[in-house]
Design a protein around this motif. Sequence first.
Motif, PDB file in Angstrom:
ATOM      1  N   LEU A  89       0.841  -1.192   0.000  1.00 60.85           N
ATOM      2  CA  LEU A  89       0.000   0.000   0.000  1.00 60.85           C
ATOM      3  C   LEU A  89       0.880   1.247   0.000  1.00 60.85           C
ATOM      4  CD1 LEU A  89      -1.928  -2.267   1.144  1.00 60.85           C
ATOM      5  CD2 LEU A  89      -3.107  -0.431   2.324  1.00 60.85           C
ATOM      6  N   ALA A  90       0.525   2.219  -0.814  1.00 58.57           N
ATOM      7  CA  ALA A  90       1.229   3.506  -0.790  1.00 58.57           C
ATOM      8  C   ALA A  90       0.931   4.169   0.556  1.00 58.57           C
ATOM      9  CB  ALA A  90       0.755   4.384  -1.938  1.00 58.57           C
ATOM     10  N   HIS A  91       1.925   4.825   1.147  1.00 58.04           N
ATOM     11  CA  HIS A  91       1.814   5.368   2.505  1.00 58.04           C
ATOM     12  C   HIS A  91       1.917   6.887   2.484  1.00 58.04           C
ATOM     13  CE1 HIS A  91       3.992   5.798   6.669  1.00 58.04           C
ATOM     14  NE2 HIS A  91       2.742   6.234   6.722  1.00 58.04           N
ATOM     15  N   LEU A  92       0.933   7.531   3.108  1.00 64.68           N
ATOM     16  CA  LEU A  92       0.969   8.988   3.280  1.00 64.68           C
ATOM     17  C   LEU A  92       0.882   9.310   4.765  1.00 64.68           C
ATOM     18  CD1 LEU A  92       0.933  11.887   2.176  1.00 64.68           C
ATOM     19  CD2 LEU A  92      -1.565  11.697   1.999  1.00 64.68           C
ATOM     20  N   ASP A  93       1.932   9.925   5.276  1.00 62.47           N
ATOM     21  CA  ASP A  93       1.981  10.436   6.645  1.00 62.47           C
ATOM     22  C   ASP A  93       1.539  11.901   6.565  1.00 62.47           C
ATOM     23  OD1 ASP A  93       2.706  11.628   9.071  1.00 62.47           O
ATOM     24  OD2 ASP A  93       4.653  10.635   9.167  1.00 62.47           O
ATOM     25  N   LEU A  94       0.397  12.219   7.154  1.00 61.05           N
ATOM     26  CA  LEU A  94      -0.147  13.580   7.027  1.00 61.05           C
ATOM     27  C   LEU A  94       0.760  14.655   7.622  1.00 61.05           C
ATOM     28  CD1 LEU A  94      -3.968  13.035   7.592  1.00 61.05           C
ATOM     29  CD2 LEU A  94      -2.714  13.314   5.440  1.00 61.05           C
ATOM     30  N   ASP A  95       1.661  14.279   8.526  1.00 55.23           N
ATOM     31  CA  ASP A  95       2.626  15.265   9.027  1.00 55.23           C
ATOM     32  C   ASP A  95       3.445  15.854   7.888  1.00 55.23           C
ATOM     33  OD1 ASP A  95       1.929  15.052  11.719  1.00 55.23           O
ATOM     34  OD2 ASP A  95       3.472  13.544  12.146  1.00 55.23           O
ATOM     35  N   SER A  96       3.650  15.072   6.831  1.00 60.90           N
ATOM     36  CA  SER A  96       4.488  15.523   5.717  1.00 60.90           C
ATOM     37  C   SER A  96       3.834  16.613   4.877  1.00 60.90           C
ATOM     38  CB  SER A  96       4.868  14.341   4.826  1.00 60.90           C
ATOM     39  OG  SER A  96       3.730  13.847   4.137  1.00 60.90           O
ATOM     40  N   LEU A  97       2.524  16.790   4.994  1.00 63.15           N
ATOM     41  CA  LEU A  97       1.868  17.825   4.183  1.00 63.15           C
ATOM     42  C   LEU A  97       1.031  18.809   4.998  1.00 63.15           C
ATOM     43  CD1 LEU A  97      -1.351  16.962   3.917  1.00 63.15           C
ATOM     44  CD2 LEU A  97      -0.412  15.373   2.261  1.00 63.15           C
ATOM     45  N   ALA A  98       0.929  18.601   6.279  1.00 67.78           N
ATOM     46  CA  ALA A  98       0.090  19.472   7.109  1.00 67.78           C
ATOM     47  C   ALA A  98       0.828  20.698   7.634  1.00 67.78           C
ATOM     48  CB  ALA A  98      -0.486  18.682   8.285  1.00 67.78           C
ATOM     49  N   TRP A  99       2.156  20.687   7.532  1.00 65.49           N
ATOM     50  CA  TRP A  99       2.952  21.768   8.125  1.00 65.49           C
ATOM     51  C   TRP A  99       3.942  22.334   7.119  1.00 65.49           C
ATOM     52  CZ3 TRP A  99       1.632  23.328  12.898  1.00 65.49           C
ATOM     53  CH2 TRP A  99       0.881  22.445  13.673  1.00 65.49           C
ATOM     54  N   ASP A 100       4.164  23.633   7.187  1.00 70.37           N
ATOM     55  CA  ASP A 100       5.284  24.265   6.504  1.00 70.37           C
ATOM     56  C   ASP A 100       6.448  24.186   7.466  1.00 70.37           C
ATOM     57  OD1 ASP A 100       4.156  25.043   4.047  1.00 70.37           O
ATOM     58  OD2 ASP A 100       3.191  26.767   4.987  1.00 70.37           O
ATOM     59  N   MET A 101       7.524  23.536   7.035  1.00 69.51           N
ATOM     60  CA  MET A 101       8.654  23.305   7.926  1.00 69.51           C
ATOM     61  C   MET A 101       9.569  24.534   7.955  1.00 69.51           C
ATOM     62  SD  MET A 101       7.600  20.605   9.121  1.00 69.51           S
ATOM     63  CE  MET A 101       8.867  20.203  10.290  1.00 69.51           C
ATOM     64  N   THR A 102       9.102  25.533   8.630  1.00 72.09           N
ATOM     65  CA  THR A 102       9.858  26.756   8.859  1.00 72.09           C
ATOM     66  C   THR A 102      10.494  26.634  10.242  1.00 72.09           C
ATOM     67  OG1 THR A 102       7.855  27.769   9.738  1.00 72.09           O
ATOM     68  CG2 THR A 102       8.306  28.120   7.405  1.00 72.09           C
TER      69      THR A 102
END
Length: 163
Positions: A26-39
Amino acid sequence: MRRVIIFGNSASGKSTLAKRFAEQGLAHLDLDSLAWDMTPQPVRRDKQLSCQQIDEFSQANTDWVIEGCYSDLLAHVLSEATEVIFMNLSIEQCIANAEQRPWEPHKYASKSKQDANLTMLIDWISQYDSRSDEFSLQAHQALFDKFSGKKSQIIENTMVNID
């Protein structure tokens, strides 16, 4: 087609379980990777942008697992899921998991930077029952209750089975 959503408190085992699904193809998406701008001081991204990225992931993959504590983002894709798993471990279990968490290089530049955040994370985990935001027990329970398909609730680390 298998489309799994995993949610729960921070350090409840969402990522660990999602990786087991990914090992099955299954392809895996961790929502942390798209929920935040890493500033330097991370800022939550616009929900519409995050939902657009979730849509792109969902359309690009027939079989997937999406995991995170963001009930607002998960609600966006709930109708596409074939299964949901609510990682509803006790706060004490989540804290123990956080204290034993290996370095997450996709979130932190180093293990020492991750460890420097541990006190804040434990405080965050401890507030799970009393918060009323999209990261709360209340929001996760509502998401779980709304889903009418195959669903399970994990209350102990030993209960995890991905059949």
